[in-house]
Design a protein around this motif. Structure first.
Motif, PDB file in Angstrom:
ATOM      1  N   GLY A  19     -28.538 -23.531 -50.752  1.00 24.37           N
ATOM      2  CA  GLY A  19     -27.421 -24.198 -50.831  1.00 24.37           C
ATOM      3  C   GLY A  19     -27.349 -25.503 -50.084  1.00 24.37           C
ATOM      4  N   ILE A  48     -23.894 -25.640 -57.902  1.00 23.68           N
ATOM      5  CA  ILE A  48     -23.649 -23.958 -57.593  1.00 23.68           C
ATOM      6  C   ILE A  48     -23.706 -23.954 -55.873  1.00 23.68           C
ATOM      7  CG2 ILE A  48     -24.536 -23.308 -59.723  1.00 23.68           C
ATOM      8  CD1 ILE A  48     -27.154 -22.352 -58.049  1.00 23.68           C
ATOM      9  N   PRO A  51     -19.845 -23.512 -54.127  1.00 24.13           N
ATOM     10  CA  PRO A  51     -19.653 -22.143 -54.398  1.00 24.13           C
ATOM     11  C   PRO A  51     -20.200 -20.865 -53.975  1.00 24.13           C
ATOM     12  CG  PRO A  51     -19.421 -23.531 -56.349  1.00 24.13           C
ATOM     13  CD  PRO A  51     -20.051 -24.235 -55.227  1.00 24.13           C
ATOM     14  N   LEU A  52     -21.658 -21.147 -53.874  1.00 22.21           N
ATOM     15  CA  LEU A  52     -22.458 -20.125 -53.399  1.00 22.21           C
ATOM     16  C   LEU A  52     -22.084 -19.731 -51.863  1.00 22.21           C
ATOM     17  CD1 LEU A  52     -26.085 -20.712 -54.583  1.00 22.21           C
ATOM     18  CD2 LEU A  52     -24.602 -18.674 -54.821  1.00 22.21           C
ATOM     19  N   TYR A 189     -13.856 -17.232 -56.033  1.00 22.05           N
ATOM     20  CA  TYR A 189     -15.309 -17.083 -55.421  1.00 22.05           C
ATOM     21  C   TYR A 189     -15.312 -16.110 -54.309  1.00 22.05           C
ATOM     22  CZ  TYR A 189     -17.155 -20.947 -58.321  1.00 22.05           C
ATOM     23  OH  TYR A 189     -17.427 -22.050 -59.317  1.00 22.05           O
ATOM     24  N   TYR A 235     -16.427 -27.532 -59.954  1.00 19.49           N
ATOM     25  CA  TYR A 235     -16.626 -26.300 -59.238  1.00 19.49           C
ATOM     26  C   TYR A 235     -15.830 -25.172 -59.935  1.00 19.49           C
ATOM     27  CZ  TYR A 235     -18.893 -29.018 -55.416  1.00 19.49           C
ATOM     28  OH  TYR A 235     -19.618 -29.687 -54.756  1.00 19.49           O
ATOM     29  N   ILE A 240     -19.891 -23.495 -64.398  1.00 15.96           N
ATOM     30  CA  ILE A 240     -20.341 -23.613 -62.988  1.00 15.96           C
ATOM     31  C   ILE A 240     -20.217 -22.276 -62.316  1.00 15.96           C
ATOM     32  CG2 ILE A 240     -20.212 -24.691 -60.732  1.00 15.96           C
ATOM     33  CD1 ILE A 240     -21.634 -26.423 -62.882  1.00 15.96           C
ATOM     34  N   THR A 244     -23.044 -19.885 -60.982  1.00 14.36           N
ATOM     35  CA  THR A 244     -22.929 -19.414 -59.557  1.00 14.36           C
ATOM     36  C   THR A 244     -23.169 -18.211 -59.268  1.00 14.36           C
ATOM     37  OG1 THR A 244     -21.394 -21.559 -59.095  1.00 14.36           O
ATOM     38  CG2 THR A 244     -21.570 -19.704 -57.261  1.00 14.36           C
ATOM     39  N   PHE A 248     -26.059 -16.015 -57.413  1.00 12.79           N
ATOM     40  CA  PHE A 248     -25.790 -15.091 -56.387  1.00 12.79           C
ATOM     41  C   PHE A 248     -26.429 -13.858 -56.532  1.00 12.79           C
ATOM     42  CE2 PHE A 248     -22.802 -12.047 -54.323  1.00 12.79           C
ATOM     43  CZ  PHE A 248     -22.803 -12.373 -52.963  1.00 12.79           C
TER      44      PHE A 248
END
Length: 333
Positions: A19, A48, A51-52, A189, A235, A240, A244, A248
């Motif tokens: 990230g 991504i 958001p990760l 998220y 985002y 997206i 993401t 993940f």
């Protein structure tokens, strides 16, 4: 898929390192040769990253139980203090308000500016994260009592209200008049990280997710080039969010041995600091003799990732040094 518990969090360092690197790469100002689609593709991949970070925070925090005082004390030291420190650093770096010299009025103006909004673009992350942290104790109560159906409903509702409704309002005449602020923002998220972390995935499912990430990233790059809409790189866009979530799951399932874990650990500890300092690092590198020529040399295919790696490593060295200095280390926890 079946429910499972994870005995190690080694993969968290991997997520943080990737990230942080993607964020640095996204901010590389490369002016050399190469297709617009190539640089656009790298930018799409980088979307991504933040958001990760939200998903990892949700995974780590929502399953824990701790008193309010302890929770907010930790967040104050790890987030709120660095937030004010780096907001001031970027104000000083840009010399905002220095025309009349240092004064109490200048300090007051700085505080007002910080409260109003981020003093550098990437610092917006603090404003979203602090809001999520204030909401976390409430989400923990929900998670502790929620069934799997409840969690799926929350994430599904968020996906419809935020990414889907945003898409409809962007590309169709439909306008949503209902008040749905309670489910807006990045809370999805946060919860999605908790929900997806409850399962184990087969090898074929992971292969499928990797393929979907590739397909969505290519499609997003082309659509963003042709349509020129901010939605496709938002985002909170459907594409997206899906990329993401799939990333993940893939990163969480990576098997990390002792040697790789020991290698990643210092970078993982420095990832937050790298995020904070990298804008100044890249701006400085762009002005240095010899190195500044690299930002217009070669091809974007390899120069953007390499310049991102350079900025990442220089930022890491700076953060690693700061973390060893007793007082200053609080700025990069």
């Amino acid at each position: 898929m079946s429910s499972s518990s994870i005995s190690t969090f080694r993969w968290v360092d991997l997520v943080r390192v990737i990230g942080a690197y993607l964020v640095v790469m996204a901010h590389v100002s490369y002016n050399g040769d190469g297709s617009v689609l190539i640089s656009g593709y790298y930018f799409v991949l980088s979307r991504i990253a933040v958001p990760l970070f939200f998903m990892v925070s949700g995974y780590l925090l929502l399953r824990k139980e701790e008193p309010y005082g302890e929770f907010f004390r930790k967040r104050a030291l790890k987030v709120v203090l660095p937030f004010f420190i780096w907001s001031v650093i970027y104000l000083l770096w840009k010399r905002e308000g220095f025309e009349s010299g240092f004064s109490i009025k200048l300090v007051a103006s700085y505080l007002l500016k910080i409260v109003r909004g981020p003093r550098e673009n990437h610092l917006w992350f603090f404003y979203a994260l602090i809001g999520l942290y204030l909401f976390t104790p409430i989400l923990r109560v929900f998670v502790a009592r929620a069934s799997l159906r409840d969690l799926c409903y929350f994430c599904g509702l968020w996906f419809v209200v935020v990414p889907v409704f945003s898409f409809l309002q962007e590309f169709t005449p439909l306008k949503i008049g209902f008040e749905l602020y309670f489910i807006a923002g990045y809370s999805g998220y946060f919860m999605l990280g908790h929900l997806l972390g409850m399962f184990q995935y087969t090898r074929y499912q992971l292969y499928g997710l990797a393929l979907l990430i590739f397909i969505i990233s290519i499609g997003t790059t082309v659509l963003n080039y042709l349509v020129k809409s901010e939605y496709f790189v938002s985002y909170l866009g459907m594409n997206i969010v899906l990329m993401t979530a799939f990333a993940f799951v893939l990163l969480r399932e990576v098997q990390i041995g002792d040697r790789l874990s020991n290698f990643l650990a210092p970078f993982g500890r420095a990832s937050f600091g790298i995020y904070l300092v990298h804008v100044i690092v890249l701006a400085t590198l762009e002005q240095l003799p010899v190195i500044r020529d690299w930002f217009s040399a070669g091809s974007s295919i390899y120069m953007i990732p390499l310049l991102g790696l350079l900025g990442f490593l220089v930022s890491f060295v700076i953060v690693a040094i700061i973390q060893k200095i007793p007082v200053l280390r609080w700025s990069v926890p």
